[in-house]
Design a protein around this motif. Structure first.
Motif, PDB file in Angstrom:
ATOM      1  N   ALA A 121     119.631 -26.715 -75.302  1.00 53.24           N
ATOM      2  CA  ALA A 121     120.819 -26.767 -76.151  1.00 53.24           C
ATOM      3  C   ALA A 121     120.497 -26.415 -77.601  1.00 53.24           C
ATOM      4  CB  ALA A 121     121.459 -28.152 -76.072  1.00 53.24           C
ATOM      5  N   ALA A 122     119.245 -26.660 -78.015  1.00 52.82           N
ATOM      6  CA  ALA A 122     118.826 -26.339 -79.383  1.00 52.82           C
ATOM      7  C   ALA A 122     118.447 -24.869 -79.537  1.00 52.82           C
ATOM      8  CB  ALA A 122     117.640 -27.213 -79.781  1.00 52.82           C
ATOM      9  N   GLY A 123     118.497 -24.085 -78.464  1.00 55.14           N
ATOM     10  CA  GLY A 123     118.234 -22.662 -78.548  1.00 55.14           C
ATOM     11  C   GLY A 123     116.892 -22.222 -78.014  1.00 55.14           C
ATOM     12  N   LEU A 124     116.105 -23.117 -77.450  1.00 48.88           N
ATOM     13  CA  LEU A 124     114.800 -22.759 -76.919  1.00 48.88           C
ATOM     14  C   LEU A 124     114.927 -22.314 -75.467  1.00 48.88           C
ATOM     15  CD1 LEU A 124     113.925 -24.433 -79.462  1.00 48.88           C
ATOM     16  CD2 LEU A 124     111.944 -25.157 -78.125  1.00 48.88           C
ATOM     17  N   THR A 125     114.013 -21.474 -75.058  1.00 55.52           N
ATOM     18  CA  THR A 125     113.877 -21.132 -73.645  1.00 55.52           C
ATOM     19  C   THR A 125     112.928 -22.160 -73.041  1.00 55.52           C
ATOM     20  OG1 THR A 125     114.187 -18.785 -74.128  1.00 55.52           O
ATOM     21  CG2 THR A 125     113.194 -19.346 -72.015  1.00 55.52           C
ATOM     22  N   ALA A 126     113.498 -23.172 -72.389  1.00 54.56           N
ATOM     23  CA  ALA A 126     112.730 -24.319 -71.918  1.00 54.56           C
ATOM     24  C   ALA A 126     112.700 -24.349 -70.403  1.00 54.56           C
ATOM     25  CB  ALA A 126     113.319 -25.626 -72.459  1.00 54.56           C
ATOM     26  N   THR A 127     111.534 -24.654 -69.855  1.00 60.10           N
ATOM     27  CA  THR A 127     111.363 -24.756 -68.406  1.00 60.10           C
ATOM     28  C   THR A 127     110.706 -26.073 -68.072  1.00 60.10           C
ATOM     29  OG1 THR A 127     109.227 -23.622 -68.538  1.00 60.10           O
ATOM     30  CG2 THR A 127     111.183 -22.256 -68.128  1.00 60.10           C
ATOM     31  N   LEU A 128     111.010 -26.569 -66.873  1.00 59.14           N
ATOM     32  CA  LEU A 128     110.437 -27.811 -66.375  1.00 59.14           C
ATOM     33  C   LEU A 128     109.882 -27.554 -64.986  1.00 59.14           C
ATOM     34  CD1 LEU A 128     109.873 -30.873 -66.360  1.00 59.14           C
ATOM     35  CD2 LEU A 128     112.225 -31.199 -65.517  1.00 59.14           C
ATOM     36  N   GLY A 129     108.616 -27.899 -64.789  1.00 56.83           N
ATOM     37  CA  GLY A 129     107.991 -27.745 -63.484  1.00 56.83           C
ATOM     38  C   GLY A 129     107.377 -29.050 -63.026  1.00 56.83           C
ATOM     39  N   ALA A 187     107.893 -26.862 -85.117  1.00 55.78           N
ATOM     40  CA  ALA A 187     107.110 -25.753 -84.585  1.00 55.78           C
ATOM     41  C   ALA A 187     107.709 -24.395 -84.894  1.00 55.78           C
ATOM     42  CB  ALA A 187     106.948 -25.909 -83.072  1.00 55.78           C
ATOM     43  N   GLY A 188     109.048 -24.284 -84.953  1.00 51.81           N
ATOM     44  CA  GLY A 188     109.664 -22.973 -85.045  1.00 51.81           C
ATOM     45  C   GLY A 188     109.400 -22.156 -83.798  1.00 51.81           C
ATOM     46  N   ALA A 189     109.430 -22.799 -82.625  1.00 54.78           N
ATOM     47  CA  ALA A 189     109.073 -22.155 -81.371  1.00 54.78           C
ATOM     48  C   ALA A 189     110.289 -21.515 -80.719  1.00 54.78           C
ATOM     49  CB  ALA A 189     108.438 -23.173 -80.421  1.00 54.78           C
ATOM     50  N   ASP A 190     110.008 -20.602 -79.792  1.00 51.45           N
ATOM     51  CA  ASP A 190     111.044 -19.980 -78.956  1.00 51.45           C
ATOM     52  C   ASP A 190     110.926 -20.410 -77.506  1.00 51.45           C
ATOM     53  OD1 ASP A 190     112.097 -18.490 -81.121  1.00 51.45           O
ATOM     54  OD2 ASP A 190     110.526 -16.985 -80.871  1.00 51.45           O
ATOM     55  N   LEU A 191     109.711 -20.727 -77.062  1.00 52.78           N
ATOM     56  CA  LEU A 191     109.470 -21.096 -75.679  1.00 52.78           C
ATOM     57  C   LEU A 191     108.932 -22.513 -75.598  1.00 52.78           C
ATOM     58  CD1 LEU A 191     107.734 -17.820 -74.401  1.00 52.78           C
ATOM     59  CD2 LEU A 191     110.151 -18.441 -74.215  1.00 52.78           C
ATOM     60  N   LEU A 192     109.372 -23.244 -74.594  1.00 54.72           N
ATOM     61  CA  LEU A 192     108.899 -24.601 -74.337  1.00 54.72           C
ATOM     62  C   LEU A 192     108.677 -24.744 -72.844  1.00 54.72           C
ATOM     63  CD1 LEU A 192     108.336 -27.559 -75.287  1.00 54.72           C
ATOM     64  CD2 LEU A 192     110.748 -28.016 -74.792  1.00 54.72           C
ATOM     65  N   ASP A 193     107.510 -25.218 -72.473  1.00 58.19           N
ATOM     66  CA  ASP A 193     107.174 -25.383 -71.060  1.00 58.19           C
ATOM     67  C   ASP A 193     106.705 -26.811 -70.841  1.00 58.19           C
ATOM     68  OD1 ASP A 193     106.665 -24.787 -68.388  1.00 58.19           O
ATOM     69  OD2 ASP A 193     104.580 -24.273 -68.813  1.00 58.19           O
TER      70      ASP A 193
END
Length: 444
Positions: A309-317, A348-354
């Motif tokens: 929702a904050a704009g990150l491309t987040a994945t959960l495995g 962080a200023g990140a785009d991806l979160l895993d």
């Protein structure tokens, strides 16, 4: 900062090394002044008039320069001795003037830089400077009648030669004394500012230490409150199971045995959680950390959704076969993941979160990585890390926090899973306990 606090500050005395440096400086100045005296006598350049005897010339030269060996230990006394000796040497027409003038400059500078009493240092320097100019006026008044005829025959400027000579002398002394006063005051101000910076740095370090200690205290109390809730839950379960066992003990021994087994397992879990709670409180006092934020491993997906929702491309495995975790371990996994995701969102200023949860043979692991900046994570290396480390330590786990080799940041925590002991009496069925009694009746 106002002037008054600066006046109240006292500069610490010179160190042993600085005193040794002053000793060598004073001796070097004395030797050079004696060499200058020898050269002046050899050339016959007696600018102040007929000189006194040789021993007296040496006496005045040493008297002006040698006191510099005590210049930082006793700056006020050194200036007074050097000033009196300087005027005495000129009054007696001692031919050495170059290094004597430098000695006076050095003594004036030292009082400005090292004088313990600022008011006395200012008054003394201004008094010495005024005395020197008064002596210069007296010298001009006495020497003006002894100017040899024809001394200014080559003068061609518009200013009268005697006036030009006086003005030149006055301007030279203004520059010498002005620089001595200015540089001395500047050195004292620099020392004062250095002291203030050291004090502020020490206060900052002390404040950071206290903040970390408070953070540790608050986090431990918060963890203990969560573990308290877990223990209370297991004790409540034990009460319910004991009540059920009491009611069916005579009618259905099998159900009673199942209830006793559940009570045994809950008791062991409660004792283990109590051990952890006492461990995290081993160095804490009384504090009110507020109600703990709930959460368990099943709610990690909500953290990932919040990151999306904050704009990150987040994945959960989730890897491995999920198993039922002790409630305190489940809460610790959730809170470590929550802190890691929060740091990614804030700093962080990140785009991806895993986010990955791994169920291993004897431990559960949570691994949170991103592609953000490593340098901007204040919480990740400060109070946030304290909270994560305290939770992992409370469960005898391992924590890895730091930048990744390929860029970004990683938080990985491993929590060992308790090895369930077989309940007492579980190897034997209820029927096994009744068979000896039946055989006894038959044999009887």
């Amino acid at each position: 900062m106002t002037v008054a606090p600066r006046d109240e500050w006292r500069r610490p005395g010179p160190t042993a090394q600085q005193r040794r440096n002053d000793l060598w400086l004073g001796l070097a100045m004395t030797v050079l002044a004696l060499v200058s005296l020898t050269l002046a006598r050899s050339t016959g350049a007696f600018l102040l008039g007929p000189p006194p005897s040789g021993p007296e010339q040496v006496f005045w030269t040493v008297a002006v320069t040698l006191p510099l060996i005590w210049r930082r230990r006793w700056p006020v006394t050194t200036l007074l001795v050097v000033a009196v000796a300087f005027i005495g040497a000129q009054a007696r027409s001692a031919p050495e003037t170059q290094f004597s003038a430098w000695a006076l400059f050095c003594a004036l500078y030292t009082v400005g830089a090292w004088g313990p009493d600022r008011r006395l240092a200012r008054r003394l320097r201004m008094g010495v400077i005024a005395t020197m100019f008064a002596w210069l006026g007296i010298y001009y008044a006495v020497m003006i009648d002894h100017i040899p005829p024809g001394a200014f025959d080559d003068a061609v400027g518009p200013v009268p030669p005697v006036l030009a000579a006086m003005v030149t002398g006055v301007l030279l002394n203004v520059l010498v004394f002005g620089f001595a006063y200015f540089f001395g005051e500047t050195a004292w101000v620099a020392a004062r500012r250095e002291h203030e910076l050291r004090t502020q740095a020490e206060d900052l370090r002390r404040s950071q230490t206290e903040s970390r200690e408070r953070a540790v205290l608050g986090e431990r109390v918060r963890i203990a409150r969560e573990l308290h809730d877990v223990v209370a839950h297991h004790v409540s379960v034990m009460g319910v199971q004991a009540s059920a066992c009491r009611r069916v003990f005579d009618r259905d021994p099998g159900k009673a045995r199942t209830a006793l087994t559940a009570i045994e397992q809950s008791a062991r879990t409660a004792v283990d959680e109590l051990r952890r709670m006492l461990g995290v409180l081993r160095t804490t006092g009384t504090a009110d950390a507020g109600p703990p934020a709930g959460g368990d491993v099943d709610r990690i997906g909500e953290l990932v959704e919040r990151a999306r929702a904050a704009g990150l491309t987040a994945t959960l495995g989730v890897y491995g076969d999920p198993v039922a975790l002790p409630e305190s371990v489940s809460q610790a996994v959730y809170r470590v993941t929550q802190e890691a995701v929060t740091n990614t969102l804030k700093h962080a200023g990140a785009d991806l979160l895993d986010v990955r949860v791994r169920y291993l043979a004897r431990e559960v692991e949570v691994d949170v990585t991103d592609d953000g900046r490593a340098g901007g994570r204040v919480d990740a290396v400060g109070l946030g890390l304290i909270g994560m480390r305290e939770r992992v330590t409370a469960h005898d786990g391992d924590l890895e926090v730091g930048p990744r080799a390929g860029g970004g940041w990683r938080v990985r925590a491993r929590f060992p899973l308790p090895v369930a002991d077989p309940p007492v009496g579980a190897q034997r069925e209820p029927r096994d306990e009744r068979e000896p009694a039946v055989d006894a009746e038959v044999s009887g």
